[in-house]
Every structure is written in structure tokens, then in C-alpha cells.
Write an enzyme that holds these catalytic residues in place. Structure first.
Site, PDB file in Angstrom:
ATOM      1  N   TYR A 154       0.859  -1.196   0.000  1.00 12.59           N
ATOM      2  CA  TYR A 154       0.000   0.000   0.000  1.00 12.59           C
ATOM      3  C   TYR A 154       0.891   1.240   0.000  1.00 12.59           C
ATOM      4  O   TYR A 154       1.811   1.356   0.827  1.00 12.59           O
ATOM      5  CB  TYR A 154      -0.923   0.015   1.237  1.00 12.59           C
ATOM      6  CG  TYR A 154      -1.926  -1.109   1.155  1.00 12.59           C
ATOM      7  CD1 TYR A 154      -3.103  -0.968   0.415  1.00 12.59           C
ATOM      8  CD2 TYR A 154      -1.659  -2.341   1.735  1.00 12.59           C
ATOM      9  CE1 TYR A 154      -3.994  -2.020   0.283  1.00 12.59           C
ATOM     10  CE2 TYR A 154      -2.554  -3.406   1.603  1.00 12.59           C
ATOM     11  CZ  TYR A 154      -3.722  -3.236   0.871  1.00 12.59           C
ATOM     12  OH  TYR A 154      -4.591  -4.289   0.725  1.00 12.59           O
ATOM     13  N   SER A 155       0.605   2.149  -0.927  1.00 14.77           N
ATOM     14  CA  SER A 155       1.337   3.412  -0.961  1.00 14.77           C
ATOM     15  C   SER A 155       1.036   4.180   0.318  1.00 14.77           C
ATOM     16  O   SER A 155      -0.117   4.211   0.762  1.00 14.77           O
ATOM     17  CB  SER A 155       0.872   4.279  -2.124  1.00 14.77           C
ATOM     18  OG  SER A 155       0.940   3.579  -3.324  1.00 14.77           O
ATOM     19  N   CYS A 334       0.058   6.896 -10.876  1.00 18.99           N
ATOM     20  CA  CYS A 334      -0.186   5.946  -9.794  1.00 18.99           C
ATOM     21  C   CYS A 334      -1.670   5.598  -9.755  1.00 18.99           C
ATOM     22  O   CYS A 334      -2.522   6.471  -9.895  1.00 18.99           O
ATOM     23  CB  CYS A 334       0.261   6.547  -8.463  1.00 18.99           C
ATOM     24  SG  CYS A 334       0.294   5.331  -7.138  1.00 18.99           S
ATOM     25  N   GLU A 374       3.845   3.821 -10.903  1.00 18.61           N
ATOM     26  CA  GLU A 374       3.556   2.772  -9.921  1.00 18.61           C
ATOM     27  C   GLU A 374       2.080   2.413 -10.049  1.00 18.61           C
ATOM     28  O   GLU A 374       1.210   3.092  -9.496  1.00 18.61           O
ATOM     29  CB  GLU A 374       3.863   3.243  -8.504  1.00 18.61           C
ATOM     30  CG  GLU A 374       3.735   2.119  -7.500  1.00 18.61           C
ATOM     31  CD  GLU A 374       4.536   2.401  -6.256  1.00 18.61           C
ATOM     32  OE1 GLU A 374       5.727   2.028  -6.216  1.00 18.61           O
ATOM     33  OE2 GLU A 374       3.977   3.017  -5.344  1.00 18.61           O
ATOM     34  N   TYR A 376      -0.977  -0.763 -10.186  1.00 15.59           N
ATOM     35  CA  TYR A 376      -1.227  -2.089  -9.610  1.00 15.59           C
ATOM     36  C   TYR A 376      -2.574  -2.635 -10.023  1.00 15.59           C
ATOM     37  O   TYR A 376      -3.383  -1.929 -10.576  1.00 15.59           O
ATOM     38  CB  TYR A 376      -1.151  -2.025  -8.080  1.00 15.59           C
ATOM     39  CG  TYR A 376      -1.767  -0.795  -7.436  1.00 15.59           C
ATOM     40  CD1 TYR A 376      -3.118  -0.749  -7.113  1.00 15.59           C
ATOM     41  CD2 TYR A 376      -0.976   0.340  -7.155  1.00 15.59           C
ATOM     42  CE1 TYR A 376      -3.672   0.386  -6.507  1.00 15.59           C
ATOM     43  CE2 TYR A 376      -1.528   1.465  -6.547  1.00 15.59           C
ATOM     44  CZ  TYR A 376      -2.878   1.485  -6.233  1.00 15.59           C
ATOM     45  OH  TYR A 376      -3.430   2.596  -5.632  1.00 15.59           O
TER      46      TYR A 376
HETATM   47  P1  FAD Z   1      -6.999 -10.200  -2.624  1.00 13.55           P
HETATM   48  O1  FAD Z   1      -7.464 -11.102  -1.561  1.00 13.55           O
HETATM   49  O2  FAD Z   1      -5.543 -10.226  -2.959  1.00 13.55           O
HETATM   50  O3  FAD Z   1      -7.861 -10.431  -3.921  1.00 13.55           O
HETATM   51  C1  FAD Z   1      -7.546  -9.728  -5.112  1.00 13.55           C
HETATM   52  C2  FAD Z   1      -8.825  -9.536  -5.926  1.00 13.55           C
HETATM   53  O4  FAD Z   1      -9.340 -10.783  -6.316  1.00 13.55           O
HETATM   54  C3  FAD Z   1      -9.940  -8.841  -5.130  1.00 13.55           C
HETATM   55  O5  FAD Z   1     -10.567  -7.907  -5.989  1.00 13.55           O
HETATM   56  C4  FAD Z   1     -10.888  -9.981  -4.769  1.00 13.55           C
HETATM   57  O6  FAD Z   1     -12.229  -9.520  -4.625  1.00 13.55           O
HETATM   58  C5  FAD Z   1     -10.719 -10.904  -5.945  1.00 13.55           C
HETATM   59  N1  FAD Z   1     -10.956 -12.326  -5.618  1.00 13.55           N
HETATM   60  C6  FAD Z   1     -10.702 -12.973  -4.474  1.00 13.55           C
HETATM   61  N2  FAD Z   1     -11.037 -14.276  -4.570  1.00 13.55           N
HETATM   62  C7  FAD Z   1     -11.493 -14.459  -5.830  1.00 13.55           C
HETATM   63  C8  FAD Z   1     -11.964 -15.581  -6.573  1.00 13.55           C
HETATM   64  N3  FAD Z   1     -12.034 -16.784  -6.018  1.00 13.55           N
HETATM   65  N4  FAD Z   1     -12.351 -15.376  -7.846  1.00 13.55           N
HETATM   66  C9  FAD Z   1     -12.280 -14.161  -8.420  1.00 13.55           C
HETATM   67  N5  FAD Z   1     -11.820 -13.056  -7.774  1.00 13.55           N
HETATM   68  C10 FAD Z   1     -11.436 -13.203  -6.508  1.00 13.55           C
HETATM   69  N6  FAD Z   1      -4.409  -0.643  -2.965  1.00 13.55           N
HETATM   70  C11 FAD Z   1      -5.068   0.348  -2.329  1.00 13.55           C
HETATM   71  O7  FAD Z   1      -6.263   0.220  -2.040  1.00 13.55           O
HETATM   72  N7  FAD Z   1      -4.419   1.506  -1.980  1.00 13.55           N
HETATM   73  C12 FAD Z   1      -3.111   1.719  -2.258  1.00 13.55           C
HETATM   74  O8  FAD Z   1      -2.556   2.778  -1.935  1.00 13.55           O
HETATM   75  C13 FAD Z   1      -2.394   0.681  -2.916  1.00 13.55           C
HETATM   76  N8  FAD Z   1      -1.094   0.818  -3.212  1.00 13.55           N
HETATM   77  C14 FAD Z   1      -0.432  -0.166  -3.869  1.00 13.55           C
HETATM   78  C15 FAD Z   1       0.917   0.021  -4.166  1.00 13.55           C
HETATM   79  C16 FAD Z   1       1.608  -0.959  -4.855  1.00 13.55           C
HETATM   80  C17 FAD Z   1       3.067  -0.730  -5.189  1.00 13.55           C
HETATM   81  C18 FAD Z   1       0.946  -2.160  -5.233  1.00 13.55           C
HETATM   82  C19 FAD Z   1       1.678  -3.239  -5.983  1.00 13.55           C
HETATM   83  C20 FAD Z   1      -0.368  -2.357  -4.914  1.00 13.55           C
HETATM   84  C21 FAD Z   1      -1.093  -1.372  -4.233  1.00 13.55           C
HETATM   85  N9  FAD Z   1      -2.427  -1.537  -3.884  1.00 13.55           N
HETATM   86  C22 FAD Z   1      -3.103  -0.519  -3.254  1.00 13.55           C
HETATM   87  C23 FAD Z   1      -3.167  -2.804  -4.147  1.00 13.55           C
HETATM   88  C24 FAD Z   1      -3.070  -3.718  -2.892  1.00 13.55           C
HETATM   89  O9  FAD Z   1      -1.730  -4.173  -2.740  1.00 13.55           O
HETATM   90  C25 FAD Z   1      -3.936  -4.981  -2.996  1.00 13.55           C
HETATM   91  O10 FAD Z   1      -3.645  -5.632  -4.196  1.00 13.55           O
HETATM   92  C26 FAD Z   1      -5.434  -4.704  -2.925  1.00 13.55           C
HETATM   93  O11 FAD Z   1      -5.768  -4.063  -1.708  1.00 13.55           O
HETATM   94  C27 FAD Z   1      -6.217  -6.037  -3.002  1.00 13.55           C
HETATM   95  O12 FAD Z   1      -5.750  -6.860  -1.985  1.00 13.55           O
HETATM   96  P2  FAD Z   1      -6.762  -7.790  -1.139  1.00 13.55           P
HETATM   97  O13 FAD Z   1      -5.945  -8.629  -0.234  1.00 13.55           O
HETATM   98  O14 FAD Z   1      -7.837  -6.984  -0.560  1.00 13.55           O
HETATM   99  O15 FAD Z   1      -7.405  -8.683  -2.280  1.00 13.55           O
END
Ligand code: FAD
Length: 376
Positions: A154-155, A334, A374, A376
């Protein structure tokens, strides 16, 4: 929820925010009680006739300090280090931080939910503006039984001093990842994003495993006279909030910003705008150093009558943007990955209309370290 009547309120200056928690309306005020002029963690209970201070145990803390004057920050030791901190804590041995506050920062008509989350790291996980934290959500990794979940990045949306200006907190801006069944159109709770839901559901006092900081690509260049063109979709605005607070809200003796910061923010509608109060305030107070343009895809129309995306705004100002780039401006992108193809196509088209080769220009921008992405 715990109540505590503490003291008479001697000053009450409305700040920005009203939050509703379990049926009560809170407004956050700048208050002084006794000799203390800052009361983190307290809000006034407007339903109470005698204006009691109410200890916040849920989500009602203002994070928008836009009415505050430039703030003298401390500890200035955070300026002394010449290299950004990197991987102070690894995902395998994370630091246990504490949630200070969680606040929904979008209005009722925003599609989806985005939360502003302040984490106390006790000064142990220092970072610079533009870096990210890793968060390891609690529970077991479904793909690796017995192992923790993978880290999510997360940024960081605050400056190195944090929203409380003491160098002990970091702020994240997190969009709750929700899954809608394509057939029924309904939310499927079994497929909700693990980490974003954990963070958005967390409460003050909850523990959170953090790793990092990481990332160098979005670091703010040192030159206080530089031009920064910042392009964001949704939570992609997070690092820019940190930059802009450093430029316009804090009073850091070693960084007196005299350049130009130009923010392009693309979201769905007015209710989805993030940190709009802060940005609007900078616009008013620093009109020569800040520009702010929004693309609201569900409200604004582009010149062809279609939805207004951030690339349409870029196109609108392309002459100025290209001139600024030719003069050494930094350009940052971003947010969601999906924003890049449309933006790159627009920039390529504009370059061609100007008789320039986009490929050459892009490689020059990259070589000069003016190009920061950046997504994602
Ligand atoms: P996950 O559990 O990883 O799931 C990913 C997606 O898949 C979700 O949309 C979920 O609903 C879906 N999913 C889950 N299970 C299934 C399934 N069985 N079938 C289909 N779909 C499914 N995010 C922010 O909100 N703010 C930020 O500032 C931010 N900064 C970032 C900076 C960087 C450098 C990077 C790489 C990423 C950033 N992100 C940011 C994104 C963050 O890292 C996560 O990827 C995001 O919050 C989703 O993670 P999660 O664990 O909630 O979802």
C-alpha cells in the site's frame, strides 16, 4: 462505546469532517483543554447538550488538517538521513503496528468504499514520501496451509512525519476490494479481497503486521524548485497526498517548495474524490505553485461527448504538459494498471500531432529519471 466527560471546551473551530458512527453524529473540532491545544482521539458529541468530549473508540477522527497553518514538524532527525529507509522490517519478521483510526473518506454516492487508515509504528518503521508499506493480513494463506498470507503493498499517503506530525504514524488509503458475481451482480463474500477488507474493517487498537518500507520509483526529487505532474486514478492519489502535505502543509526547514505541483485525479464522481478538501485548500493558498484538475468519469464529458477519463484531461492540457516535460518536469502515474494504456495512447497521439516521436521522448524521459510509474 466508551464515554468520558473530560473538560470544558474552550475553543471550537470546525475542521472538515462529520462522521456518523452507530447513529451518532460527530464533528471533529480543534479543541484546547487545559494547557493542551491538541486532543487526538477525541471528538465532540453533538447530540449531547453539554458538549461532552467523547473518546473515540470507533471511526470518527478527522484526518483532514487543512485548516491548520503550516506545521512545524518534528523530529527533524527524519531529514538527516541521505538515503531512504528500505525494508527495515521484512515480511517474514514484520513489525506489529497499531491501528489509530479508520475513516471512510468517500461520500454515499461513491461506487465502492475507500478508507483512510492511520497506523502507529512508534517511529520504528520510518519511510519517505512516495514509499509503500507491506501489510500481512491475519490468517492462513489458502494456497500454503500453515503459512501466513502473502504481503500486500500500500502506498503511504502521509509524509514521513505522519498525520500527527510526530514521525510515529503512517497513513494508508485503501479501497475495499469487493467481488461481484457476474451473473447475479451481487457481492460474493467468499471472494472479497483479504487484506483491504481486513484494513477497512479494523478498529483503533487492533494490531497490524507491517513490512517495509519499500519503493524508490515514486520518491519525491529533492529539488524544491522542480515541477511535478501527478496523475492518479482512485487510491493512486495516496503518494501525492504525502508529497503535497510536505510541500504545502508542513514547514520543513530543509524543503521549502517553490516549484509547481499539478495534480490530475480521475475518479467516478464527486463523492469519490479523495482528499479534495486538502487539495482545494492548497489551490486557494498556493495558486502559483499548485494546480488541481479532476476527471469524474460519471459526471464530466470529454470533448467527444464520452466519459471523461484522466487521459482526456491530459489531452486537454497536452501543450502545457509537453512544454513542462521539455523543461525537466517529473511526471508520475499511480493507480490502477488499466489507466496506463489509455494515457500512453493519448501521449503518443499528442506527440505525433506535434511532430515528435513518442518512443524517443519516452526513452529520454526515462533516461532523465523524469518518468515515474507505480500501477497495480
Ligand atoms: P486479494 O485477496 O488479494 O484479492 C484480489 C482480488 O481478487 C480482489 O478484488 C478480490 O475480490 C478478488 N478475488 C478474491 N477471490 C477471488 C476468486 N475466487 N475469484 C475471483 N476473484 C477473486 N491498494 C489500495 O487500495 N491503496 C493503495 O494505496 C495501494 N497501493 C499499492 C501500491 C503498490 C506498489 C501495489 C503493488 C499495490 C497497491 N495496492 C493498493 C493494491 C493492494 O496491494 C492490494 O492488491 C489490494 O488491496 C487487493 O488486496 P486484497 O488482499 O484486498 O485482495
Amino acid at each position: 462505546m466508551a464515554h468520558s466527560a473530560i473538560a470544558k471546551v474552550s475553543v471550537a473551530v470546525p475542521v472538515t469532517n462529520e462522521s456518523s458512527v452507530k447513529g451518532s453524529t460527530f464533528k471533529t473540532y480543534s479543541v484546547s483543554f487545559g494547557s493542551k491545544s491538541w486532543a487526538p482521539g477525541y471528538a465532540l458529541d453533538l447530540k449531547s447538550n453539554n458538549l461532552r468530549l467523547r473518546k473515540q473508540s470507533v471511526v470518527c477522527m478527522s484526518v483532514q488538517q487543512t485548516t491548520a497553518p503550516k506545521v512545524a514538524v518534528s523530529p527533524l532527525a527524519l531529514e538527516d538521513v541521505k538515503e531512504p529507509p528500505m525494508h527495515v522490517y521484512k515480511a517474514k519478521e514484520p513489525y506489529t503496528g497499531t491501528i489509530v483510526s479508520v475513516e471512510r473518506v468517500v461520500g454515499p454516492k461513491a461506487p465502492g468504499e475507500t478508507c483512510h487508515i492511520v497506523i502507529d509504528h512508534g517511529g520504528n518503521v520510518p519511510y519517505w514520501e512516495g514509499q509503500s508499506y507491506g501489510v500481512i493480513p491475519p490468517g492462513e494463506n489458502p494456497k500454503k496451509p500453515g503459512k501466513p498470507h502473502n504481503v500486500r503493498l500500500y502506498s503511504i499517503a502521509s509524509t514521513r512525519y505522519g498525520d500527527h506530525f510526530d514521525g510515529k504514524t503512517a497513513t494508508l488509503c485503501v479501497r475495499r476490494a469487493v467481488y461481484y458475481d457476474p451473473e447475479t451482480g451481487k457481492e460474493d463474500p467468499s471472494k472479497m479481497g483479504v487484506c483491504s477488507n481486513f484494513l477497512c474493517d479494523s478498529k483503533p487498537g487492533d494490531k497490524v503486521q507491517i513490512a517495509g518500507p519499500s519503493g524508490k520509483v515514486m520518491l519525491l526529487p529533492e529539488d524544491p524548485n522542480a515541477t511535478h505532474i501527478m496523475i492518479a486514478t482512485g487510491t493512486g492519489v495516496a503518494p501525492y497526498r504525502g508529497y503535497l502535505r510536505r510541500m504545502f502543509m508542513e514547514d520543513v526547514p530543509t524543503y521549502k517548495f517553490k516549484g509547481l505541483a499539478w495534480l490530475f485525479l480521475g475518479v467516478a464522481n464527486t463523492d469519490s474524490l479523495l482528499y479534495d478538501d486538502e487539495f482545494t485548500k492548497y489551490l486557494k493558498d498556493h495558486p502559483d505553485n499548485f494546480r488541481y484538475d479532476t476527471a469524474l468519469s460519471r459526471e464530466h464529458k470529454n470533448k467527444k461527448g464520452g466519459k471523461m477519463y484522466v487521459q482526456d484531461k491530459i489531452e486537454e492540457y497536452s501543450d502545457e504538459i509537453f512544454k513542462l516535460l521539455d523543461n525537466g518536469a517529473h511526471i508520475y502515474f499511480c493507480g490502477l494498471k488499466g489507466m496506463m494504456p489509455g494515457i500512453q495512447d493519448t501521449l503518443k497521439r499528442v506527440a505525433e500531432e506535434r511532430g515528435e516521436s513518442w518512443d524517443e521522448k519516452l526513452s529520454q524521459l526515462k533516461k532523465n529519471q523524469q518518468w515515474h510509474v507505480e500501477v497495480y
